[in-house]
Design a protein around this motif. Structure first.
Motif, PDB file in Angstrom:
ATOM      1  N   UNK A 123      35.277  35.984  38.641  1.00  0.00           N
ATOM      2  CA  UNK A 123      33.539  36.028  38.500  1.00  0.00           C
ATOM      3  C   UNK A 123      33.139  35.541  40.122  1.00  0.00           C
ATOM      4  N   UNK A 124      32.782  36.230  40.717  1.00  0.00           N
ATOM      5  CA  UNK A 124      32.677  35.830  42.262  1.00  0.00           C
ATOM      6  C   UNK A 124      31.090  35.769  42.405  1.00  0.00           C
ATOM      7  N   UNK A 125      30.839  34.639  42.763  1.00  0.00           N
ATOM      8  CA  UNK A 125      29.119  34.343  42.989  1.00  0.00           C
ATOM      9  C   UNK A 125      28.451  34.781  41.921  1.00  0.00           C
ATOM     10  N   UNK A 126      27.508  35.652  42.068  1.00  0.00           N
ATOM     11  CA  UNK A 126      26.687  36.282  41.074  1.00  0.00           C
ATOM     12  C   UNK A 126      27.010  37.387  40.390  1.00  0.00           C
ATOM     13  N   UNK A 127      28.244  37.904  40.565  1.00  0.00           N
ATOM     14  CA  UNK A 127      28.741  39.200  40.125  1.00  0.00           C
ATOM     15  C   UNK A 127      29.237  38.942  38.726  1.00  0.00           C
ATOM     16  N   UNK A 128      29.338  40.121  37.777  1.00  0.00           N
ATOM     17  CA  UNK A 128      29.926  39.646  36.539  1.00  0.00           C
ATOM     18  C   UNK A 128      31.448  39.392  36.536  1.00  0.00           C
ATOM     19  N   UNK A 129      31.767  39.023  35.428  1.00  0.00           N
ATOM     20  CA  UNK A 129      33.431  38.718  35.328  1.00  0.00           C
ATOM     21  C   UNK A 129      34.186  40.244  35.220  1.00  0.00           C
ATOM     22  N   UNK A 130      35.234  40.254  36.249  1.00  0.00           N
ATOM     23  CA  UNK A 130      35.790  41.373  36.223  1.00  0.00           C
ATOM     24  C   UNK A 130      37.275  41.198  36.146  1.00  0.00           C
ATOM     25  N   UNK A 131      38.009  42.356  35.761  1.00  0.00           N
ATOM     26  CA  UNK A 131      39.356  42.398  35.509  1.00  0.00           C
ATOM     27  C   UNK A 131      40.024  43.455  36.645  1.00  0.00           C
ATOM     28  N   UNK A 132      40.761  42.995  37.370  1.00  0.00           N
ATOM     29  CA  UNK A 132      41.295  43.816  38.390  1.00  0.00           C
ATOM     30  C   UNK A 132      42.690  44.093  38.107  1.00  0.00           C
ATOM     31  N   UNK A 133      43.157  45.463  38.107  1.00  0.00           N
ATOM     32  CA  UNK A 133      44.627  45.914  38.002  1.00  0.00           C
ATOM     33  C   UNK A 133      44.925  46.567  39.126  1.00  0.00           C
ATOM     34  N   UNK A 134      45.799  46.356  39.949  1.00  0.00           N
ATOM     35  CA  UNK A 134      46.250  47.216  41.145  1.00  0.00           C
ATOM     36  C   UNK A 134      45.027  47.423  42.005  1.00  0.00           C
ATOM     37  N   UNK A 135      44.070  46.407  42.105  1.00  0.00           N
ATOM     38  CA  UNK A 135      42.830  46.331  42.890  1.00  0.00           C
ATOM     39  C   UNK A 135      41.853  47.358  42.420  1.00  0.00           C
ATOM     40  N   UNK A 136      41.921  47.779  41.065  1.00  0.00           N
ATOM     41  CA  UNK A 136      40.989  48.587  40.674  1.00  0.00           C
ATOM     42  C   UNK A 136      40.182  47.496  39.680  1.00  0.00           C
ATOM     43  N   UNK A 137      38.978  47.581  39.425  1.00  0.00           N
ATOM     44  CA  UNK A 137      38.333  46.747  38.606  1.00  0.00           C
ATOM     45  C   UNK A 137      37.453  47.430  37.609  1.00  0.00           C
ATOM     46  N   UNK A 138      37.297  46.424  36.423  1.00  0.00           N
ATOM     47  CA  UNK A 138      36.122  46.869  35.437  1.00  0.00           C
ATOM     48  C   UNK A 138      35.552  45.471  35.045  1.00  0.00           C
TER      49      UNK A 138
END
Ligand SMILES: *[C@@H]1O[C@H](CO)[C@@H](O)[C@H](O)[C@H]1NC(C)=O
Length: 208
Positions: free
Chosen positions: A66-81
């Motif tokens: 969760x970077x700065x004010x972005x939402x929490x993300x899960x990245x797999x092989x550089x794709x995110x949700x």
């Protein structure tokens, strides 16, 4: 009863040098996983990066960020949700994220309750072996090139990784302290978690 494996690790501030490293690597490719941890974030903005796995040729193989004010993300092989989790109330929370190569199906749990799920997250990808598991930092190269603005501040415990999707009832019992399932890729033991740069270890049992 307290055992040596009842501990938390604490990241007192955001730096580019404090991290935990899981001594194990992934011995062979895997086609699904479940990552679970207890987490108590410090002051924001953002959670930072509690967990990252970089593999040879792909530094963002698995990242929870969760970077700065972005939402929490899960990245797999550089794709995110984006994950519908809210962890910034100053309390301990149990978090699990699960993923399967089949249709790229993913699920996110907070405190034993499913908060979201979806498909098409790196469908038919496999998680590559031979990489580095890092706690508290995002990796731009294998095991390094950390960025303080992406670092985690706060406490975590019982970080574990399985090579399959755990059932709803397994996740619920982990979160409600009804079981002591151990991750088959790595479990939470003092011997397996190496601390660097001033990260400290303290006795703690999230299920006390
Ligand atoms: C997932 O991808 C498939 C194939 O591209 C597509 O047909 C489907 O609509 C997508 N599903 C969602 C929920 O985005």
């Amino acid at each position: 009863m307290k055992t040596p494996d009842d501990f938390l690790i604490s990241f007192p501030m955001r730096t580019n040098y404090m991290y935990g490293r899981v001594k194990k690597t992934l011995m062979q490719e895997i086609f699904a996983f479940t990552l679970c941890l207890w987490i108590k974030p410090g002051m924001g903005p953002g959670l930072g990066t509690p967990f990252s796995y970089s593999a040879p040729g792909q530094s963002n193989e698995i990242v929870l960020i969760e970077w700065g004010n972005n939402p929490i993300e899960l990245l797999i092989d550089d794709q995110s949700v984006t994950l519908p989790l809210s962890l910034t109330d100053g309390k301990w929370h149990h978090v699990c994220v699960a993923w399967s190569t089949r249709d790229g199906h993913w699920e996110a749990y907070q405190d034993g309750v499913q908060r979201g799920s979806g498909v098409n997250l790196s469908s038919w990808h496999s998680i590559k072996p031979g990489g580095v598991f890092i706690l508290g930092q995002e990796q731009d190269t294998l095991g390094g090139r950390f960025d303080a603005t992406q670092s985690f501040m706060g406490e975590m415990s019982e970080v574990q990784l399985w090579s399959h999707v755990l059932s709803f009832s397994d996740i619920h019992s982990l979160a409600s302290c009804g079981s002591h399932l151990q991750g088959d890729v790595f479990a939470w033991t003092e011997a397996e978690v190496e601390l660097h740069g001033g990260v400290t270890r303290h006795p703690y049992d999230p299920c006390h």
